[in-house]
Design a protein around this motif. Structure first.
Motif, short mmCIF file in Angstrom:
data_model
loop_
_atom_site.label_atom_id
_atom_site.label_comp_id
_atom_site.label_asym_id
_atom_site.label_seq_id
_atom_site.Cartn_x
_atom_site.Cartn_y
_atom_site.Cartn_z
N PRO A 119 0.82 -1.21 0.00
CA PRO A 119 0.00 0.00 0.00
C PRO A 119 0.85 1.26 0.00
N TYR A 135 0.64 5.30 1.07
CA TYR A 135 -0.13 6.20 1.91
C TYR A 135 0.26 7.65 1.64
N LEU A 148 -4.56 12.64 -2.73
CA LEU A 148 -5.11 11.50 -3.46
C LEU A 148 -5.65 11.86 -4.85
N THR A 191 -4.39 9.62 -8.17
CA THR A 191 -5.36 8.66 -8.72
C THR A 191 -5.92 9.14 -10.06
N ALA A 197 -5.60 1.65 -7.07
CA ALA A 197 -6.06 1.18 -5.76
C ALA A 197 -4.92 1.03 -4.75
N SER A 198 -3.67 1.19 -5.20
CA SER A 198 -2.55 1.10 -4.25
C SER A 198 -2.54 2.27 -3.27
N ARG A 209 -3.78 4.98 -0.62
CA ARG A 209 -4.72 5.05 0.49
C ARG A 209 -4.44 6.30 1.32
N PRO A 210 -5.47 6.83 2.01
CA PRO A 210 -5.23 8.00 2.86
C PRO A 210 -4.48 7.62 4.13
#
Length: 310
Positions: free
Chosen positions: A96, A98, A104, A108, A140-141, A143-144
């Motif tokens: 993941p 972050y 984001l 994305t 999708a890798s 993340r917040p």
């Protein structure tokens, strides 16, 4: 850790510098990345360098951790020089990534960063229209970061929102030892110049890279936030680590007088009078006309430099 002595700077690209038993700096072209974790154990990669540096990062990681992949990758922000090797690293590690929620949209595929500003002065600034503002899409890798300030995989560390350079820029802080990974909220080299970008100039604490900082009021506030921590060691995205009395004096001075310190707010630049609102990623979408104008200024300046050198 001593307040006055630091381990030697890595002499080669891809060289490692141990800043603490579980903190390693890796020197890459123009930028640094960091490993958090004891040798041979679980670890986290902070930032991902320029395109083409995945091999250097993997080699350095193998030197410290063997074949063990990181638990996660944490981004201070998503500019091209901090995510350039991310895609090939994810292809091998599948972990993941972050970042702050405000980053984001840029990571994305939704929103580009504000256009680089070649008008702030310096040869590197003139070429900054060539630096990709994205958007980048890591799917999708990404993340917040946790809302409670925890840094995944890094007990004892917390992330601190330090906007200005980007709206979702974060710095990483560990109170034990007073160790601060500032990202680009402050740097220790004049990044607007060619020698500075290559980190070959003397270490000095200064503003974030001016050609890619779209809100100087927020940047100033972030410097004050970092100074209030009273760090004993600061490591940055660009340049060499800084510690001891020189750190205390320069960080305090920069925080107190950011508008007038020669290493603080620049004297010119588009975003001085046209700041991009922070915390509103959609506001970062480049205006095409502004991009054309700034790009033309940068191209003209680069051509002028080339002509002078003939």
């Amino acid at each position: 850790m001593s307040d006055t002595l630091l381990p030697p700077n890595p002499s080669l690209l891809g060289g490692v510098q141990r800043l603490a038993p579980d903190v390693v700096r890796v020197r890459l072209p123009m930028v640094n990345v960091f490993f958090l974790g004891a040798p041979g154990g679980d670890w986290v990669l902070v930032d991902a360098g320029l395109p083409g540096t995945a091999g250097l990062i993997r080699q350095a990681a193998a030197q410290v951790y063997g074949s063990r992949p990181p638990q996660a990758i944490v981004l201070t922000h998503g500019h091209f020089d901090h995510v350039g090797a991310l895609r090939p690293l994810l292809a091998e590690w599948n972990v993941p990534v972050y970042a702050h929620p405000f980053e984001l949209p840029h990571l994305t595929g939704k929103v580009a960063y504000p256009f680089p500003d070649p008008t702030v002065g310096g040869a590197m600034s003139l070429t900054s229209p060539l630096f990709l503002p994205g958007p980048f899409d890591f799917g999708a890798s990404v993340r917040p970061l946790p809302a409670d300030g925890a840094v995944p995989g890094c007990p004892g560390w917390r992330w601190i929102h330090t906007p200005g350079h980007t709206e979702g820029h974060v710095s990483l802080w560990r109170e034990q030892g007073g160790l601060l990974i500032a990202g680009d909220a402050v740097v220790t080299t004049p990044q607007e110049t060619v020698p500075g970008a290559l980190a070959s100039t003397p270490t000095v604490l200064r503003r974030p890279p001016a050609y890619y900082t779209p809100n100087w009021d927020a940047a100033s506030d972030s410097v004050r936030t970092l100074a209030a921590l009273r760090p004993r060691l600061v490591v940055t995205g660009h340049g060499h680590p800084l510690a001891g009395q020189e750190l205390a004096a320069t960080l305090g001075r920069l925080a107190q007088d950011f508008d007038h310190d020669p290493n603080g707010r620049p004297g010119r630049g588009w975003y001085l009078s046209h700041p991009v609102p922070q915390g509103q990623p959609q506001a970062g979408r480049p205006d095409p006309m502004r991009g054309y104008v700034l790009g033309a200024v940068g191209a003209a300046g680069a051509l002028w430099l080339l002509t002078r050198r003939r």
